[in-house]
Scaffold this motif. Sequence first.
Motif, short mmCIF file in Angstrom:
data_model
loop_
_atom_site.label_atom_id
_atom_site.label_comp_id
_atom_site.label_asym_id
_atom_site.label_seq_id
_atom_site.Cartn_x
_atom_site.Cartn_y
_atom_site.Cartn_z
N GLU A 1 0.86 -1.19 0.00
CA GLU A 1 0.00 0.00 0.00
C GLU A 1 0.89 1.22 0.00
O GLU A 1 1.95 1.23 0.63
CB GLU A 1 -0.86 0.03 1.27
N LEU A 2 0.44 2.25 -0.69
CA LEU A 2 1.19 3.51 -0.73
C LEU A 2 0.28 4.64 -0.31
O LEU A 2 -0.91 4.64 -0.63
CB LEU A 2 1.71 3.78 -2.15
N ASP A 3 0.84 5.57 0.41
CA ASP A 3 0.03 6.69 0.87
C ASP A 3 0.89 7.95 0.86
O ASP A 3 2.09 7.90 1.15
CB ASP A 3 -0.44 6.37 2.31
N VAL A 4 0.26 9.07 0.49
CA VAL A 4 0.99 10.34 0.51
C VAL A 4 0.26 11.26 1.48
O VAL A 4 -0.70 11.93 1.11
CB VAL A 4 1.07 10.96 -0.89
N PRO A 5 0.68 11.24 2.75
CA PRO A 5 -0.08 12.02 3.73
C PRO A 5 0.14 13.53 3.63
O PRO A 5 -0.68 14.31 4.11
CB PRO A 5 0.42 11.50 5.07
N GLU A 6 1.25 13.95 3.04
CA GLU A 6 1.55 15.39 3.06
C GLU A 6 2.29 15.80 1.79
O GLU A 6 3.22 15.13 1.37
CB GLU A 6 2.45 15.66 4.28
N ILE A 7 1.83 16.92 1.17
CA ILE A 7 2.61 17.47 0.06
C ILE A 7 2.85 18.95 0.34
O ILE A 7 2.06 19.62 1.01
CB ILE A 7 1.95 17.27 -1.33
N LYS A 8 3.95 19.46 -0.16
CA LYS A 8 4.28 20.87 0.06
C LYS A 8 5.05 21.39 -1.14
O LYS A 8 5.84 20.67 -1.74
CB LYS A 8 5.16 21.00 1.31
N LEU A 9 4.80 22.65 -1.47
CA LEU A 9 5.61 23.33 -2.49
C LEU A 9 6.62 24.21 -1.79
O LEU A 9 6.24 25.07 -0.99
CB LEU A 9 4.70 24.18 -3.38
N LEU A 10 7.89 23.97 -2.05
CA LEU A 10 8.94 24.67 -1.28
C LEU A 10 10.08 25.09 -2.19
O LEU A 10 10.26 24.54 -3.28
CB LEU A 10 9.53 23.72 -0.23
N ASN A 11 10.88 26.05 -1.71
CA ASN A 11 12.16 26.32 -2.36
C ASN A 11 13.14 25.27 -1.88
O ASN A 11 12.98 24.71 -0.80
CB ASN A 11 12.69 27.70 -1.96
N LEU A 12 14.18 25.04 -2.68
CA LEU A 12 15.14 24.00 -2.32
C LEU A 12 15.72 24.24 -0.92
O LEU A 12 15.92 23.30 -0.15
CB LEU A 12 16.26 23.93 -3.36
N VAL B 1 10.41 22.90 -5.31
CA VAL B 1 10.30 21.47 -5.04
C VAL B 1 8.86 21.13 -4.64
O VAL B 1 8.29 21.77 -3.76
CB VAL B 1 11.23 21.04 -3.89
N LEU B 2 8.31 20.13 -5.31
CA LEU B 2 7.04 19.57 -4.87
C LEU B 2 7.41 18.36 -4.02
O LEU B 2 7.90 17.36 -4.54
CB LEU B 2 6.19 19.16 -6.07
N MET B 3 7.30 18.53 -2.69
CA MET B 3 7.75 17.48 -1.79
C MET B 3 6.56 16.65 -1.29
O MET B 3 5.60 17.20 -0.76
CB MET B 3 8.45 18.10 -0.59
N CYS B 4 6.62 15.35 -1.50
CA CYS B 4 5.51 14.48 -1.08
C CYS B 4 6.06 13.45 -0.10
O CYS B 4 6.89 12.63 -0.47
CB CYS B 4 4.93 13.72 -2.26
N LYS B 5 5.63 13.55 1.15
CA LYS B 5 6.03 12.52 2.12
C LYS B 5 5.24 11.26 1.78
O LYS B 5 4.02 11.32 1.61
CB LYS B 5 5.72 12.98 3.54
N THR B 6 5.93 10.16 1.66
CA THR B 6 5.29 8.93 1.16
C THR B 6 5.43 7.80 2.17
O THR B 6 6.49 7.64 2.77
CB THR B 6 5.98 8.50 -0.17
N LYS B 7 4.35 7.07 2.36
CA LYS B 7 4.39 5.91 3.27
C LYS B 7 4.20 4.64 2.45
O LYS B 7 3.31 4.56 1.61
CB LYS B 7 3.25 5.99 4.30
#
Lengths: 387, 199
Positions: free
Chosen positions: B35-46, B161-167
């Motif tokens: 199973e894959l889950d993306v609980p959090e995404i954020k747009l950030l500078n490097l 950066v589009l950062m996606c924390k992935t489980k």
Amino acid sequence: MTAKPSSFFLYDYLPVGVFVIDRQFDIKFWNKTLIRYSGINANEIVGKSIFDIFPHLKSNKYKNRIEDVFESGGPVIFSALLHGHFIPCMTKTGDLMVQETLVYPMKTSDEMGGKVEMAVFSIMDLSELAKISAYYKNEKRKARAEVEERKKSEEHILALLKKLEQKNRELDQFNHIVSHDLRAPLQGINMVINYIREDINEGIDVSEKLNLVETRIVRLVNMINSLLEYAKMGKSEISACEIDMNNLINEVICDLNIPKNVEVSLKAMPVIYNYRVLVSQVFANVIGNAVKYGDKSTIVIHVDYCEDENMHVFTVSDNGPGIPERHREKIFDIFFSLNTKKEVESSGIGLSTVKKIIVEMGGDVSVDTAELGGAKFIIKWPKVVQH
Amino acid sequence: MTEVEQKEDLLREIINIGIGRAASVLNEMIASVIELDVPEIKLLNLKEIWDHLEYKSREEVCTVSLEFKGSLSGSAKLVLRAREASSIVSMLTGENDASPDDIDVMKSATLTEVGNILLNSVLGNFSNILDLEITYDIPLFEQDELVKAFSSDAERLSIVVLMCKTKFFIQEVGFSGLIMVLFNKSSFHKLDNFLQDKL
């Protein structure tokens, strides 16, 4: 990568297997390395559907991803550990070839909007690499197991050394006892016997001196018996069991033949799991000492209990003379006796037995001043039995 | 809901659909349920990413990078802690090794395939939903300190950066990772415009 079938012949010079399919999944090219790998000649396979030749590729795990190469234009990898092989080929040693396969789209044009017309499959033979990898993995596991084994042996040796050191210390104590503590009463007896001999020669009544000899012999026998018990302690084959501490302490009190001027009170006691003989010996010694050395007309003894995460904590308090702070470590040494009550016969072994039992069980014993004014023995007994 | 929140919502949807597709591909490939889950995404500078990561900059990680170009250009990365990456491969291949070995060539190829599936699905979904034309290079595997995984990008690109924390859950054992999509500034403006059109 653009599709120019006329340039496919370049793939014949590559040391990896290469084949090309079109959007209908028909094979358009089959290179020489693949002929060698598979034993299938190009003219036997070109023009045919890969799904007819290799039916296992019809399963979703292959077909969907190959279709993706045409739809999204992204390259696709089929790794050796997850797939083993992409197309079945035999190695020279007769094993199934281990393969890593990369599928790359080939467009009609390099320009944006160029349609993916074909897909190029490159198949790498990783059989040798897989063997080497498995060999090193196995060697590493063997080395890891060996290290673990050595570590266990070292720990075992260290534990034995610790035991040996303890035994050596005990042996030193024994030497000391035999050379000093046991010799002293013997010399005393010898001296009295000489006096008796002189008294007999002079016709003097020797019955009092004979009583003195008897008392000293009884003390010596007690000392030797205690010493033997101390030495035997821990060697007996005993097993742990559930102990109702309330019952056990009442039994101990009963066995001690406590005089009427002694009042013993118990707080609510737990049921513990441990070695009954050893627990009994500890409480018999500590309560027995409180009775033996009590110097008040009414001797009060109070046994209390609390616990922490790992330990049962018992306290035995009395209203006796107490233990001066400077002697609180020494009282657990063998043959140390405060001897505050001259009429009391003390082997000086009891508390060293208590300490030995408790320490070997992984617990601790210490002494403090009781609220009753006398000594307070704090006995910490591990909840988990040490074998 | 603000416009930025609406855009983040749309991005989350795009990523989640892509991740869902990747999970079903992986489930077809392996015996274990993944199973894959993306609980959090954020747009950030490097520069900002370090404030949002549970990773230390010198931590050893395995990175699968996929360069892309076309309507949007940049680099997509799957980042996994080296120790966890090795455990993931062991579980995917059914080794069930209690103390997994280091990552060798065979294991790195497996991780590259996992990264290939995940990143292709995520980028493919960008391409489908936003109607973009994107082409990808072959994914590359690297094992190094996390900070080094970004050093080459930092030199080349002024990055968003589009950062996606992935489980990851394999046989109900959880692992955490990161999916990062690094856009240069002009590509990000284009993405922003595409998102605006879809709102």
